[in-house]
Design an enzyme around this catalytic site. Structure first.
Site, PDB file in Angstrom:
ATOM      1  CG  HIS A 148      -2.097   0.862   1.103  1.00  0.00           C
ATOM      2  ND1 HIS A 148      -3.309   0.386   0.638  1.00  0.00           N
ATOM      3  CD2 HIS A 148      -2.289   2.173   1.348  1.00  0.00           C
ATOM      4  CE1 HIS A 148      -4.188   1.365   0.609  1.00  0.00           C
ATOM      5  NE2 HIS A 148      -3.601   2.465   1.034  1.00  0.00           N
TER       6      HIS A 148
ATOM      7  CG  ASP B  72     -10.542   3.996   5.022  1.00  0.00           C
ATOM      8  OD1 ASP B  72     -10.056   5.079   5.339  1.00  0.00           O
ATOM      9  OD2 ASP B  72     -10.297   3.430   3.948  1.00  0.00           O
TER      10      ASP B  72
ATOM     11  NE  ARG C  98      -8.207  11.394   5.751  1.00  0.00           N
ATOM     12  CZ  ARG C  98      -7.372  10.429   5.334  1.00  0.00           C
ATOM     13  NH1 ARG C  98      -7.816   9.197   5.149  1.00  0.00           N
ATOM     14  NH2 ARG C  98      -6.116  10.692   5.108  1.00  0.00           N
TER      15      ARG C  98
ATOM     16  CB  SER D   4      -7.108   5.974   6.125  1.00  0.00           C
ATOM     17  OG  SER D   4      -7.341   5.594   4.796  1.00  0.00           O
TER      18      SER D   4
ATOM     19  CE  LYS E 155      -7.604   1.700   2.313  1.00  0.00           C
ATOM     20  NZ  LYS E 155      -7.720   3.037   2.906  1.00  0.00           N
TER      21      LYS E 155
END
Ligand code: URA
Length: 434
Positions: free
Chosen positions: A82, A161, A168, A183, A187
């Site tokens: 990620h 999220d 956001r 966030s 997840k």
């Protein structure tokens, strides 16, 4: 408990308790707490921050806000990567098929564009037919058949999220360490991957502009992952200039395909090899990152990684022929060159502004309801350190809407700084946190 009291408490710089944080996430997901109160709390968090305990509690509250995906039905080591978000960052589309072709199982939940940065899910949706909304059963089935699946966040997984991410994005509350950590890890922890490699960006195109802030973000991310029993590491990588040559959804998928064919730009290839090396090492397929990097290069050279991408596209309903015929993505009807404003070297690029120029061309959203122009974006011809002559093209814009060009030109023009001498080179990988 009343939401207004929580907002005031955070506004005044006081820490929220676990119960208060859960009251907020549960109330927001169920719709009892409206967007305007959630937005006010996000802004208070943005200004006041959260301590490590609050950040961990917000992460766990996000993880627990929906269903967990149980990956135990997938044999082998399950890994995810990620990024904290960048401009031209299409690494997931390259790294995931590389490591999957080496035997790692990639069960990946990705995000949409956020702020000035692009999102993997939006990029994948530029492939005709590609479904990012697989059910959990379909998702696990695809990973079992092909070794790889990349999907978007369903309503069921970490829904707090999903809602907060979108809020956001349109309330200027993205660049906050506790909000980014909760966030990403909220997840990630809702999905049972064994290995997580994080690409923490730093520089003008990242949410964290300084190396110090990026390192702090990386340390908190890794700390929370370790506490949750994950094999996790973070790489801190440069985002002071866009990654690769293209910014924009379909354009970036094309560049990812070119990279899997061994023809991508050097900076993109290097970062993808390093990230793949880290995943292969943590997954036990290589003894060191360097050995993992060698395996990654072989996977590209042999064509195995590209074949894996094609398999994934097909398994998720997309048109696998896009890997051979880029015309299938469609092309933007309007194309326009951006000239250099003066002679000299490009000394610096305000990469966030370049991301914004791409949004202005139609490649991203300004409100939660906006539709993306998948063919819109930018080809960057000249980057930091390159020498240019006044009037020479430094970039090419693509869009479906000619009226968008002027605004994007103005922003792009301001994003470049010129100098008479070349700037000192900066490494692409600035550090690791294990
Ligand atoms: N990626 C995420 O999933 N969340 C963030 O806040 C930033 C990047």
């Amino acid at each position: 408990m009343r939401m207004v009291d929580l907002i005031r408490k955070k506004r005044d710089g006081l820490p929220l308790t676990k119960e208060e944080i859960r009251f907020f996430t549960e109330g927001y997901v169920s719709g009892v707490i409206p967007d305007y109160q959630a937005a006010a709390l996000l802004m208070a968090i943005w200004f006041r921050g959260m301590d490590r305990e609050e950040t961990a509690e917000l992460t766990f509250a996000i993880r627990d806000s929906g269903e967990k995906i149980d990956l135990s039905g997938i044999d082998g080591v399950r890994a995810d990567k990620h990024s904290t978000g960048g401009v031209g960052d299409k690494t997931s589309l390259i790294v995931a098929p590389i490591v999957a072709s080496c035997g790692v199982k990639v069960a990946k939940i990705s995000g949409r564009g956020l702020g000035h940065t692009g999102g993997t899910v939006d990029k994948l949706e530029s492939i005709p037919g590609y479904r990012t909304d697989l059910s959990e059963e379909e998702f696990i089935g695809v990973v079992n058949r092909t070794g790889i699946a990349i999907v978007g966040q369903s309503r069921e997984v970490a829904p707090a999220d999903k809602k907060l991410y979108a809020l956001r994005d349109v309330t200027s509350t993205v660049d906050s360490v506790p909000l980014i950590v909760s966030s990403i890890m909220g997840k990630k922890l809702a999905v049972g991957d064994d290995v997580i490699v994080l690409d923490v960006k730093t520089g003008s195109g990242s949410f964290m502009k300084t190396e110090e802030d990026s390192r702090q973000l990386a340390e908190i991310l890794v700390d929370i992952g370790k506490k949750a029993g994950k094999k996790i590491m973070a790489l801190i990588t440069d985002m002071d200039r866009p990654l690769g040559e293209y910014v924009g959804n379909a354009l970036e998928v094309r560049e990812a395909i070119e990279t899997l064919k061994g023809r991508g730009p050097g900076d993109l290839r290097e970062i993808c090899e390093v990230l793949s090396g880290a995943i292969l090492m943590l997954s036990g397929f290589a003894g060191t990152m360097e050995e993992g990097r060698t395996l990654a290069k072989q996977a590209v050279k042999s064509g195995a990684a590209l074949r894996k991408l094609r398999e994934m596209i097909e398994a998720q309903g997309g048109d696998p022929l896009v890997t051979e015929d880029y015309g299938r993505f469609g092309t933007a009807p309007v194309e326009c060159e951006v000239p250099a404003a003066q002679d000299g070297y490009i000394a610096a690029m305000d990469t966030e502004a370049i991301g914004k120029a791409s949004l202005l061309l139609g490649a991203g959203r300004n409100t939660m309801a906006d539709r993306i122009d998948m063919t819109a974006g930018i080809r960057i011809l000249k980057k930091t350190g390159d020498r240019v002559k006044k009037g020479e093209p430094v970039a090419v814009f693509y869009t479906s809407d000619r009226s968008r060009l002027d605004g994007a030109q103005a922003v792009y023009g301001q994003a470049l700084t010129y100098s008479e001498t070349g700037p000192a080179p900066r490494p692409l990988v600035l550090g690791t946190v294990e």
